[in-house]
Design an enzyme around this catalytic site. Structure first.
Site, mmCIF file in Angstrom:
data_model
loop_
_atom_site.group_PDB
_atom_site.id
_atom_site.type_symbol
_atom_site.label_atom_id
_atom_site.label_comp_id
_atom_site.label_asym_id
_atom_site.label_seq_id
_atom_site.Cartn_x
_atom_site.Cartn_y
_atom_site.Cartn_z
ATOM 1 N N ASP A 1 3.842 -28.333 -2.168
ATOM 2 C CA ASP A 1 5.089 -28.520 -1.318
ATOM 3 C C ASP A 1 4.386 -28.376 0.205
ATOM 4 O O ASP A 1 3.511 -27.533 0.157
ATOM 5 C CB ASP A 1 5.976 -27.401 -1.588
ATOM 6 C CG ASP A 1 7.326 -27.297 -0.872
ATOM 7 O OD1 ASP A 1 7.875 -28.333 -0.342
ATOM 8 O OD2 ASP A 1 7.556 -26.283 -0.447
ATOM 9 N N ASP B 1 7.391 -22.809 -2.870
ATOM 10 C CA ASP B 1 7.924 -21.905 -2.440
ATOM 11 C C ASP B 1 9.686 -21.911 -2.292
ATOM 12 O O ASP B 1 10.152 -20.904 -2.433
ATOM 13 C CB ASP B 1 7.601 -21.296 -1.205
ATOM 14 C CG ASP B 1 8.117 -21.835 0.141
ATOM 15 O OD1 ASP B 1 8.121 -23.242 -0.022
ATOM 16 O OD2 ASP B 1 8.399 -21.585 0.831
ATOM 17 N N CYS C 1 0.998 -1.269 0.075
ATOM 18 C CA CYS C 1 -0.021 -0.208 0.024
ATOM 19 C C CYS C 1 0.884 1.254 0.087
ATOM 20 O O CYS C 1 2.273 1.280 0.049
ATOM 21 C CB CYS C 1 -0.754 -0.024 1.048
ATOM 22 S SG CYS C 1 0.298 0.009 2.747
ATOM 23 N N ASP D 1 12.269 -26.095 -4.878
ATOM 24 C CA ASP D 1 10.955 -26.540 -5.880
ATOM 25 C C ASP D 1 11.168 -25.722 -6.972
ATOM 26 O O ASP D 1 10.395 -25.990 -8.025
ATOM 27 C CB ASP D 1 9.811 -25.756 -5.272
ATOM 28 C CG ASP D 1 9.418 -26.526 -3.857
ATOM 29 O OD1 ASP D 1 9.374 -27.591 -3.801
ATOM 30 O OD2 ASP D 1 9.045 -25.610 -2.826
ATOM 31 N N CYS E 1 3.731 1.320 2.442
ATOM 32 C CA CYS E 1 4.870 0.740 2.458
ATOM 33 C C CYS E 1 5.705 1.441 1.641
ATOM 34 O O CYS E 1 6.863 1.511 1.895
ATOM 35 C CB CYS E 1 4.328 -0.695 1.602
ATOM 36 S SG CYS E 1 3.290 -1.736 2.554
#
Lengths: 55, 715
Positions: free
Chosen positions: B432, B606, B30, B610, B33
């Site tokens: 995962d 993640d 936002c 992976d 941030c």
């Protein structure tokens, strides 16, 4: 008829000016961060966001 | 490009020696941030300016060369944002492509509007000299516009013809060029009809489709550079005479002894020859638990040394490290997926030859009927133009852009239009475990036994450490709105814990002396010990999501790199089939086996481990907290703690494909009516223009329904 000789080039010129403005805006990065621009409105003006604060 | 940054850099004279670095900060949500990152970074000594690009979730920092990228990442972490160094401009090439198309679109739009202005007067009955003047003016506008705006099509068509293939661009180019040529002839000979408006409008609508498509594609980025960026960039190497020397990662060779300080990332694979420490290998294995490593153990590039300084003898460097292996696997896996033929290309494969033969046949037919070369050619051109794949060119991108926009509002970012096509086909999901089904970082199970005073002391201790448990503890406490206490004499003993002094009292966060089941730390305040237990908690809506997937006829399973025991517990809890302790190559092999059985697998993961699986799966999604590499390898990224966007994505993808198929049907119906008219020579420029715009508008209108479908389902 003679008015056309004036109006048609005028219309074309205005269109070209718009096109030129779009090219300039794109070149100067105004479309880089559309979401950011929408959000920056919400940041308070007094906050020093331009990076001068560490001087 | 990036003018704001250079403008800012120019402000101070001191800024002239600055270098620019870019970091991806996926956590920005936002305006707050943006302010926090820009203000926080600007306050760091050595940083001249920081500018956030919110759309790309990136920040460009202009800073003193003495300030390293890692230091800036550390500053960002203190501000509460996970960041990662971004390759110089990963979007550069795609960006240039989108800009080129946008410019062509703007030019075509300009031409279309002006020519239409003149054409309407002609249609309205302007005759004689006025008509000829208007046709001439149209030609003057149209020829440069077509030359400029048609380049993306002409280039592609030429390329296809050179390799003796045909694609959608071939009929477009032939149609546009023939129409322009015919119209020019008409204009110069004072004929009644000119098709300049048709030709330019065709380009405009098709370019609109291309731009939409390119915007989706520009989100996809190359992942390999960022992956290698994760590796330590170099190491201090011990020379024979006892001195140390800094060696770049690609100059490291087996046999060298590296001195790895605490907090440093390893630049090469090696064996510890001296010292004991703990390493964070979460990036490689996905396991969030830091593991101890002692003399004789092998550690890999990309792992972070959390504990004591150690000496490591290099066993594999540069292109031979385990990390480089993952990069290679990812690269190869990604290539297999790029062979996926997009639905628009499939359609073009049948459509283009059909249009060509139709135009050619009508030409032959009229020649045989004795209409003369000129009239026959005119009708052939009309057929080419009216069957223009305008609606067809918009059919796919229009629906996909609407779907991607709707999904983005609900927290799922689709990086590529073909991802939606592939998502719609999914019949099996592989999860995962760590970071996907679970939140991916150890969080305290229960904090209710802590008093407010203890909480603020705990937060003050935890936030000063980079240890994963401290990070989880700090984020949980911050989430509860706890303010940190002020401590003196803060110190961290690697492998032991944090200690400090609060109002004269000794306080500490320590590793439990007795190994308790699972992860835990002991909080020590004034002699009293409190045990805080940790666990990697499941995402809050895992069960509902699995339920929804089941309702859509999709099988779910777990494929994890974690230990057997940890995986089995989650699998039992959720009632899923699971495979544990898989290496990156194992996951990829599993996916290939499933692909061989004709399954279309959606991979959700993640960790860096992976990466190859994400790149190799039929389609893949990564959570927003995933490593940058995984996010780049995946087709889509979802943000937040909830898993629900996954099942929503599949539903919206299926709805999108329904609309795409409808769009193709609409385009076909349009052609069914328009083509006979063209073949029998009834098409005037006015009719062609109206028919073409109408078909395109209907397709766009139909595509807008996807947003409604997503909204209804997302609610």
């Amino acid at each position: 008829m003679t008015i056309l000789g004036f109006l048609i080039p005028l219309a074309l010129l205005m269109g070209l000016a718009g096109l030129g403005a779009f090219f300039w805006a794109m070149k100067s990065g105004q479309f880089e961060d559309l979401d950011g621009a929408a959000n920056r409105i919400l940041i308070d003006e007094d906050d020093d966001l331009d990076g001068n604060s560490n001087s | 490009m990036n003018a704001p940054v250079s403008a800012l850099t120019a402000q101070g004279a001191a800024a002239q020696a600055c270098i620019d670095s870019r970091f991806t900060v996926p956590g920005m949500r936002c305006a707050g941030c943006i302010g926090k990152v820009e203000r926080g970074l600007a306050a760091v000594p050595g940083v001249a300016a920081a500018r956030v690009n919110f759309s790309a979730r990136r920040v460009a920092v202009s800073h003193d060369p003495a300030l390293t990228g890692d230091a800036i990442i550390e500053e960002l972490r203190k501000l509460g944002f996970e960041a990662e160094r971004a390759a110089e401009n990963p979007l550069g090439r795609d960006d240039a492509e989108t800009r080129r198309l946008l410019r062509a679109l703007a030019v075509a739009g300009f031409g279309m509007m002006n020519i239409m202005l003149l054409s309407v007067s002609v249609w309205a009955g302007a005759g004689g000299e006025t008509r000829e003047l208007f046709h001439l003016l149209s030609a003057l506008i149209a020829i440069p516009v077509i030359a400029y705006a048609g380049r993306p099509f002409f280039g592609s068509a030429l390329m296809a013809l050179r390799y003796r293939r045909t694609n959608m661009d071939v009929p477009i180019s032939i149609g546009v060029l023939l129409a322009t040529g015919m119209s020019l002839y008409e204009t110069l000979t004072g004929g009644p009809h000119a098709y300049f408006d048709g030709a330019v409008m065709l380009l405009f609508f098709l370019l609109a489709g291309r731009v939409l498509d390119a915007m989706m594609r520009s989100r996809a980025r190359s992942g390999i550079a960022a992956l290698l960026g994760r590796m330590g960039r170099g190491a201090h190497v011990l020379e024979a005479d006892g001195s140390t020397r800094y060696v770049e990662a690609d100059r490291l060779a087996p046999g060298m002894i590296m001195l790895v300080a605490a907090g440093e990332a390893l630049a090469a694979d090696g064996e510890i020859v001296e010292g004991r420490t703990t390493v964070d290998s979460s990036m490689l294995t996905g396991e969030s638990d830091p593991r101890p490593a002692g003399t004789g153990e092998t550690i890999h590039a990309g792992m972070i040394n959390l504990g004591n300084p150690v000496r490591v003898r290099v066993t594999a460097a540069a292109q031979d490290t385990a990390l480089a292996d993952i990069a290679r696997l990812m690269d190869e896996a990604g290539q297999s997926r790029s062979r996926y033929v997009r639905i628009a290309d499939k359609a073009a494969r049948y459509y283009a030859p059909a249009v060509h033969s139709l135009a050619f046949l009508s030409f032959c037919g009229w020649m045989l009927a004795g209409a003369g070369l000129y009239k026959s050619l005119l009708i052939a051109v009309a057929v080419l133009i009216i069957t223009c794949p305008c609606a067809l060119g918009l059919a796919v991108p229009a629906a996909q852009v609407v779907a991607a926009g709707a999904l983005m509002k609900r927290g799922l970012l689709i990086k590529d239009g073909s991802a939606l096509e592939r998502l719609a086909e999914v019949d099996e999901v592989l999860f995962d475990k760590t970071g996907t089904l679970t939140l991916g970082e150890p969080r305290p199970v229960d904090l209710t036994m802590l008093s407010p005073r203890q909480r603020s002391i705990t937060l003050a201790l935890a936030q000063a450490s980079r240890h994963p448990l401290s990070r989880g503890l700090a984020s949980a406490l911050r989430g509860e709105g706890v303010e940190p206490a002020t401590l003196d004499a803060l110190s961290e003993t690697a492998g032991h814990g944090m200690a400090g002094r609060w109002a004269g009292e000794e306080v500490a966060l320590l590793r439990p002396e007795v190994e308790a089941g699972g992860l835990a730390v002991d909080l020590l305040v004034g002699g009293a010990r409190t045990r805080i237990g940790f666990a990697d908690l499941l995402r809050p809506d895992v069960r509902e999501t699995l339920e929804q997937l089941r309702a859509q006829g999709i099988v779910s399973a777990i494929a994890s790199g974690d230990r057997q025991a940890a995986v089995a517990q989650v699998a039992r809890e959720l009632g899923l089939f699971a495979t544990a302790a898989m290496r990156p190559a194992d996951k990829l092999a599993l996916l290939e086996r499933k692909a061989g059985q004709g399954r279309k697998v959606l991979m959700i993961g993640d960790g860096l481990n992976d990466g190859p699986a994400l790149a190799g799966a039929h389609v893949s999604i990564a959570p927003g907290g995933a490593s940058d590499v995984s996010q780049q390898a995946a087709d889509a990224v979802f943000v937040g703690d909830r898993l629900m966007p996954v099942s929503m994505a599949i539903r919206v993808a299926r709805a999108t494909m329904r609309v795409v198929r409808q769009n193709f049907a609409l385009a076909a119906i349009y052609n069914l009516f328009a083509v006979p008219l063209a073949i029998f020579g009834f098409v005037t420029p006015l009719l062609a223009a109206i028919a073409m715009s109408a078909s395109s508008l209907i397709v766009v209108g139909n595509s807008l329904r996807v947003a409604r479908a997503a909204g209804r389902q997302g609610a």
